[in-house]
Every structure is written in structure tokens, then in C-alpha cells.
Design an enzyme around this catalytic site. Sequence first.
Site, PDB file in Angstrom:
ATOM      1  N   LYS A 189       9.348  43.830  37.347  1.00 40.39           N
ATOM      2  CA  LYS A 189       9.671  44.539  36.097  1.00 40.39           C
ATOM      3  C   LYS A 189       8.407  44.905  35.322  1.00 40.39           C
ATOM      4  O   LYS A 189       8.336  44.765  34.105  1.00 40.39           O
ATOM      5  CB  LYS A 189      10.624  43.704  35.246  1.00 40.39           C
ATOM      6  CG  LYS A 189      11.924  43.352  35.963  1.00 40.39           C
ATOM      7  CD  LYS A 189      12.833  42.485  35.103  1.00 40.39           C
ATOM      8  CE  LYS A 189      14.126  42.168  35.841  1.00 40.39           C
ATOM      9  NZ  LYS A 189      13.936  41.251  36.979  1.00 40.39           N
ATOM     10  N   ARG A 190       7.409  45.393  36.027  1.00 42.61           N
ATOM     11  CA  ARG A 190       6.120  45.700  35.428  1.00 42.61           C
ATOM     12  C   ARG A 190       6.092  47.102  34.819  1.00 42.61           C
ATOM     13  O   ARG A 190       6.825  47.993  35.232  1.00 42.61           O
ATOM     14  CB  ARG A 190       5.013  45.595  36.475  1.00 42.61           C
ATOM     15  CG  ARG A 190       4.819  44.206  37.079  1.00 42.61           C
ATOM     16  CD  ARG A 190       4.289  43.227  36.046  1.00 42.61           C
ATOM     17  NE  ARG A 190       3.725  42.046  36.677  1.00 42.61           N
ATOM     18  CZ  ARG A 190       4.255  40.826  36.613  1.00 42.61           C
ATOM     19  NH1 ARG A 190       5.361  40.632  35.953  1.00 42.61           N
ATOM     20  NH2 ARG A 190       3.662  39.805  37.211  1.00 42.61           N
TER      21      ARG A 190
END
Length: 267
Positions: free
Chosen positions: A93-94
Site C-alpha cells: 500500500k505504498r
Amino acid sequence: MNFFDRLHDRIRTVDSVISVGLDPDQSRLPDHLHERDLPRWAFNRRIIDATHEHAAVFKPNAAFYEDPDGWRALEETIAYAHGKGVPVLLDAKRADIGNTTRQYARLLETVDAITVNPYMGRDSLQPFLANEEAGVFVLCRTSNPGGADLQDLELETGESVYERVAALADLWNENDNVGLVVGATQPDELEDLREQVPDLPFLVPGIGAQGGDAEAAIEYGLADGVGLVNSSRGIIFAGEDHGEDFATASGHAAKRLKKRLNRYRDE
């Protein structure tokens, strides 16, 4: 071949759309593994051995590896999964700005796909989107109850925030490498999103421990047969009370889920 082409071939090879989530919560690992140098890697290796023939991908969640020994365990896990011929999707989830997001995107040098957060807009995702060979799954509609706090908000256009995210992701798909993360707990929303973005593969979490709708996950999650349905705890901790034989139960759980999902794929 880009990620989704490779995923298509993998799905055909193993006749499965299962993403096995490798989330080795240390408090739930078998006691005998805590004596190992890298308990999480020892656990993952057994899970991979037991489930790889049923896995379209393995999906480690970065949250379970964010310490020195954890990163070592993750590196070993990725290499071992690749050695079994299974792609790795890192659930990280960068996203960020400028040089920071370029550093995050370097993770794609070691894995096949990644999850990203669209909240900061296209420029925060551009280094991921520019990688033509890797898959980029954009968080869209999540299964957690609090997801509605932002995702359900109605915009001036009449669409919800998550619907706008889906539309933007479709625009960002210039390299045919974008998918969406869409939870399985709201089948009607899965159906609506599929109508809006017919060509984007979905990564559908929420099957298993979260009680998501398996039939809807298959009917609306796949685009031309390509997509992923994730199960983490329901597979990897299926043998939590089985001691040293824990992985056998995980293999059986993965096989059962594959059979369950394939009933809907074959209809």
C-alpha cells in the site's frame, strides 16, 4: 510479458485464482518454529511447500516483516516462491511524493506486483505505473467497516470517492498493468465496479475470515479470466492447532478454496 499476461498463464497452469496471503503473525506461529533463526521464513517455507500447487500468487503483507529479521524473512520468502514458479504480490500500500515514491517503487525489482494507495494522486504512483512489467493494484473499495468513512463520500459529480478511484485507475492503465483492490463483502459494489471498469483485473480480499461472497468475487472480480481472490488467515492458520503438521491443513484449506471458487469459474 507483463504481469497480467504472466498471471493469466499461471492461472491456467494451476487452474486457480487464489492469492495466498503470507501474513506470519508471530503470536500465532507454531511453538517449535520460534527456535529457528528466522521463524517467519520457516513458517512461510512450509506454507509455500503445502500450497504452491493451488496458488496463482503469494501475497506477503509488508506489515508482518517490518523489522530487520522480518525483511530477511521476506527476501527468503520471495526467492523461494519464485523458485516454485509462483509470482509474488507485495501488499505494501505504498505511495508518496517525488524521490520517496521512487524509492518505494524499487520494491518492484524483487516482486512481481504491489498494492498502492491512490490518496495522493497520480504523481505519487507514477514510478509504479511506469514499470511496464509489474502489476499495480490500486486500493479502491476495501472490506473494513471504516472504509466507508472516505470511500463512500459523494462527490459533486454524484459518484462516490471509490468510484472516482476506479475511473482514475482506468485512465492510468496506459501500460496494461493496473488492477483494483475491491473487497468481497459488498457484492453489489463489486458488480457496479465491474460495469464501470470492465477491463481491470481485481484483487478481491475478504474471502474466508472476513466472510466475503465467493461467487461474486469470481463473477465480478475477473476480467477475461484474470483476477485474484485472496485468503490469508483462512489458509495459513488452518492448522494452527496441529503442531508440527500445521502446513498439511493449510494445503487442504487452499485446495478446498480452489475447488469452491472453481465451481463458479466453470459455470
